[in-house]
Design an enzyme around this catalytic site. Structure first.
Site, PDB file in Angstrom:
ATOM      1  N   HIS A 107      27.854  11.174  -7.617  1.00  0.00           N
ATOM      2  CA  HIS A 107      28.684  10.526  -8.284  1.00  0.00           C
ATOM      3  C   HIS A 107      28.453   9.026  -8.865  1.00  0.00           C
ATOM      4  CE1 HIS A 107      31.548  14.012  -7.638  1.00  0.00           C
ATOM      5  NE2 HIS A 107      32.464  13.555  -8.404  1.00  0.00           N
ATOM      6  N   HIS A 163      31.760   9.791   0.985  1.00  0.00           N
ATOM      7  CA  HIS A 163      30.481   9.075   1.348  1.00  0.00           C
ATOM      8  C   HIS A 163      30.884   7.950   2.005  1.00  0.00           C
ATOM      9  CE1 HIS A 163      28.008  11.203  -1.638  1.00  0.00           C
ATOM     10  NE2 HIS A 163      28.805  11.516  -2.678  1.00  0.00           N
TER      11      HIS A 163
END
Length: 227
Positions: A107, A163
């Protein structure tokens, strides 16, 4: 051991990511064609901007996918995906496999590769304009706005437990490098000095055409020999 956030429950799901990384930058680059430098055709400038955007996103996406597969890392929510019993994962196999691809953040890479290039483009064009001090602050805000959106998307990956912060940091750096590299392939540096009458938004190919036209204009007319 963090809780797992389903893909559709993320702050920035995949369908929204592609809109922010590709569709939004394509639209934001359109006004620059109307604000193009003198002597640069709108279609040529838009072509170079869009090609730069595609180059940036494709390069960043390819690099990130290769690193994810060959390096990877357990996501912060891996145990929630795995649901281990006697040392073996009992969770959904696809979710477990995806849980091993934390490094780097895809992302962050994509959104910075797209919106990062838009920020560079606006910074390059606004740097050509001479404005008072208040106007200079306005230029900074306008140029930094796409980057702030990219930063928000990157930080959401940590908040959603998909993450680690290191994954986001490295992914953002990859996207920024891809964006700047794609820009420099087609345009001069947005911070470097340019010759008088030249714009930082003038593509290299257009700059060569303008130089040829200038030389033709300066050169004396050829002598005609009548026979």
């Amino acid at each position: 051991m963090y809780p797992h956030t389903p893909p559709l429950a993320q702050q920035v799901p995949s369908w929204l990511l592609w809109r922010l990384s590709v569709a939004l930058p394509l639209l934001l680059l359109l006004p620059l064609a109307a604000l193009r430098p003198r002597g640069v055709p709108a279609t040529r400038l838009l072509n170079e901007l869009w090609l730069g955007l595609v180059t940036s996103i494709a390069t960043a996406f390819l690099f990130t996918c290769v690193v994810k597969v060959h390096v990877g890392r357990l996501r912060p929510d891996f145990l929630s995906r795995c649901m281990p019993v006697d040392g073996s994962c009992t969770g959904d196999a696809a979710a477990v496999t995806e849980g091993r691809k934390s490094f780097p953040s895809g992302h962050s890479t994509l959104v910075w590769a797209g919106l990062g290039l838009v920020s560079i483009a606006y910074a390059a064009r606004l740097a050509d304009l001479s404005t008072p001090r208040l106007g200079s602050l306005f230029k900074v805000v306008v140029a930094a706005a796409p980057a702030m959106v990219a930063l928000g998307v990157a930080l959401s990956r940590v908040a959603d437990y998909w993450h680690h912060w290191q994954d986001v940091l490295v992914g953002s750096l990859i996207g920024c490098v891809a964006a700047y590299g794609a820009w420099r392939l087609r345009f001069p540096s947005p911070v470097a000095a340019v010759p008088s009458g030249r714009s930082r938004l003038t593509p290299h190919v257009c700059a060569e055409d303008l130089e040829l036209l200038a030389k033709e204009h300066r050169s004396p007319p050829s002598e005609r020999v009548e026979v």
